[in-house]
Enzyme design. Structure first.
Site, PDB file in Angstrom:
ATOM      1  N   TYR A  92      -6.822   6.313   3.590  1.00  0.00           N
ATOM      2  CA  TYR A  92      -6.902   5.208   2.644  1.00  0.00           C
ATOM      3  C   TYR A  92      -6.113   3.990   3.127  1.00  0.00           C
ATOM      4  O   TYR A  92      -6.645   2.868   3.194  1.00  0.00           O
ATOM      5  CB  TYR A  92      -6.394   5.605   1.235  1.00  0.00           C
ATOM      6  CG  TYR A  92      -6.127   4.355   0.442  1.00  0.00           C
ATOM      7  CD1 TYR A  92      -7.190   3.636  -0.102  1.00  0.00           C
ATOM      8  CD2 TYR A  92      -4.840   3.813   0.365  1.00  0.00           C
ATOM      9  CE1 TYR A  92      -6.974   2.425  -0.744  1.00  0.00           C
ATOM     10  CE2 TYR A  92      -4.613   2.608  -0.264  1.00  0.00           C
ATOM     11  CZ  TYR A  92      -5.686   1.917  -0.818  1.00  0.00           C
ATOM     12  OH  TYR A  92      -5.480   0.714  -1.419  1.00  0.00           O
ATOM     13  N   ASP A  96      -9.970   5.523  -2.549  1.00  0.00           N
ATOM     14  CA  ASP A  96      -8.816   5.940  -3.350  1.00  0.00           C
ATOM     15  C   ASP A  96      -9.322   6.532  -4.658  1.00  0.00           C
ATOM     16  O   ASP A  96     -10.527   6.739  -4.826  1.00  0.00           O
ATOM     17  CB  ASP A  96      -7.889   4.740  -3.603  1.00  0.00           C
ATOM     18  CG  ASP A  96      -8.485   3.798  -4.628  1.00  0.00           C
ATOM     19  OD1 ASP A  96      -9.722   3.719  -4.724  1.00  0.00           O
ATOM     20  OD2 ASP A  96      -7.713   3.119  -5.343  1.00  0.00           O
ATOM     21  N   GLU A 153       0.815  -1.214   0.000  1.00  0.00           N
ATOM     22  CA  GLU A 153       0.000   0.000   0.000  1.00  0.00           C
ATOM     23  C   GLU A 153       0.851   1.266   0.000  1.00  0.00           C
ATOM     24  O   GLU A 153       0.517   2.250  -0.656  1.00  0.00           O
ATOM     25  CB  GLU A 153      -0.954   0.011   1.197  1.00  0.00           C
ATOM     26  CG  GLU A 153      -2.001  -1.106   1.189  1.00  0.00           C
ATOM     27  CD  GLU A 153      -2.891  -1.077  -0.042  1.00  0.00           C
ATOM     28  OE1 GLU A 153      -2.933  -0.041  -0.730  1.00  0.00           O
ATOM     29  OE2 GLU A 153      -3.537  -2.100  -0.330  1.00  0.00           O
TER      30      GLU A 153
END
Length: 357
Positions: free
Chosen positions: A122, A140, A39
């Site tokens: 996020y 996102d 991520e």
DNA sequence: AAATCGGGGCA
DNA sequence: TGCCCAGATTT
């Protein structure tokens, strides 16, 4: 509205089961460390671009403890070329925090995860849902786009009101008992079907109730308001060498490329002629009356960043004797391989006019 | 609320 | 070129 929401979630999950063939190394991963790493790497970064970096980081640092114990310079070198270098700095800080505070065990609550450096709304939702199946909806670029189009929402996604509105909608749509699968499916759908340009509306299973499709708003949604100003900057790099060493420094100023290295920099307001540059006051302030010989002058290199265009020129000079250049260190040329440099410099170094290779 | 932080792919 | 990409942080 409620019917549309039920339709949305049901069709999305159906699509995921029947048509989603998207495959990525971290998909279905349950190790929070690996999810986190992916991520961070993927923040504002296309999957294809981040993929090889993810593989390299996992190979070099299989666990968060390995990363926490790593040498900072080495980590930056591994991150070199990926951009947004603050991510790298924050990632290392977070790894060390996890090692110290949580004894190498990745925290398993949303609040603890969110509190780590480099983890915003996020990324916290992504880790919480993927690793622990906690009911937090991810928001996102993909999710903004899909929701704005399907529900026909024209609130600017880069406004405070927009972020709040979309976050609430995303959270309401989330099947609380199936967060991981749903979040993943929604982002895959945005990347594969509801793409920014030329979305696959003709084969879209959500087409029947998609507001943007029926009202011809596909190319108008989502809405963004802010337009950015791009500045031009001119970097004149003096590659000053003495024997097998060269002057470099690590960038620390409140500017681009923090923690990356560079040669002696003279920035000018416009493209500078090399001869007038070498006779200018900036050069004299750095090099004084040191005797040197010009050995090479490069062409102009251009690099387009988000907020600025960098024009760089490289001038190689060889000094007759070493001198003290404030802020710079005389460094053996063969150790540059261990340091991280901005893309524009590595591109120069690898070109024919380069100092190395 | 606005500005910044990289690099690359695509139309 | 302009836009966008599994955004976050600082001002």
């Amino acid at each position: 509205m409620r019917a549309a929401r039920l339709f949305f979630t049901e069709k999305l999950l159906d699509w995921n089961l029947e048509m989603n063939n998207r495959s990525m190394p971290w998909k279905g991963e349950k190790d929070p460390y690996r999810i986190w790493l992916s991520e961070i790497i993927l923040q504002q970064t296309r999957v294809e671009q981040g993929w090889p970096y993810y593989e390299r980081f996992i190979a070099n640092y299989p666990t968060v403890s390995d990363l926490a114990a790593a040498n900072e310079e080495e980590v930056f070198r591994l991150w070199q070329g990926l951009g947004y270098y603050a991510r790298c700095k924050n990632m290392l800080a977070a790894a060390r925090e996890i090692q110290q505070t949580y004894h190498g065990q990745f925290p398993n609550t949303h609040d603890q995860i969110k509190a780590l450096k480099g983890i915003g709304p996020y990324t916290a939702a992504a880790i919480a849902s993927f690793a622990f199946n906690l009911p937090h909806a991810v928001l996102d670029g993909n999710v903004f786009r899909v929701l704005s189009r399907f529900f026909g929402i024209d609130t600017p996604i880069d406004s405070t009101a927009g972020k709040k509105e979309f976050a609430e909608l995303a959270q309401e749509l989330l099947p609380k008992d199936n967060a991981a699968t749903y979040n993943q499916a929604l982002m895959d759908f945005g990347a594969v079907v509801c793409k920014p340009q030329r979305p696959e509306c003709s084969s879209c299973p959500l087409q029947k109730k998609c507001v943007a499709y029926h009202q011809q708003l596909i190319s108008l949604l989502p809405v963004k308001t802010k337009k950015l100003q791009i500045k031009k900057r001119y970097f004149n790099y003096i590659i000053a060498s003495w024997k097998d060493k060269v002057y470099i420094r690590k960038r620390t100023a409140d500017d681009i490329w923090q923690n990356l290295h560079e040669f002696v920099l003279i920035e000018s307001k416009e493209a500078a002629d090399s001869t007038q540059l070498l006779s200018g006051t900036d050069f004299k302030e750095l090099f004084g009356t040191t005797v040197y010989e010009i050995t090479r002058i490069s062409k102009q290199f251009k690099q387009q960043l988000t907020h600025q265009t960098i024009h760089s020129q490289f001038i190689n000079i060889e000094l007759a004797q070493p001198t003290d250049i404030p802020g710079y260190q005389l460094t053996p040329t063969d150790t540059l391989d261990n340091l991280a440099f901005p893309k524009t410099i590595t591109t120069f170094l690898q070109s024919k006019t380069g100092l190395l290779l």
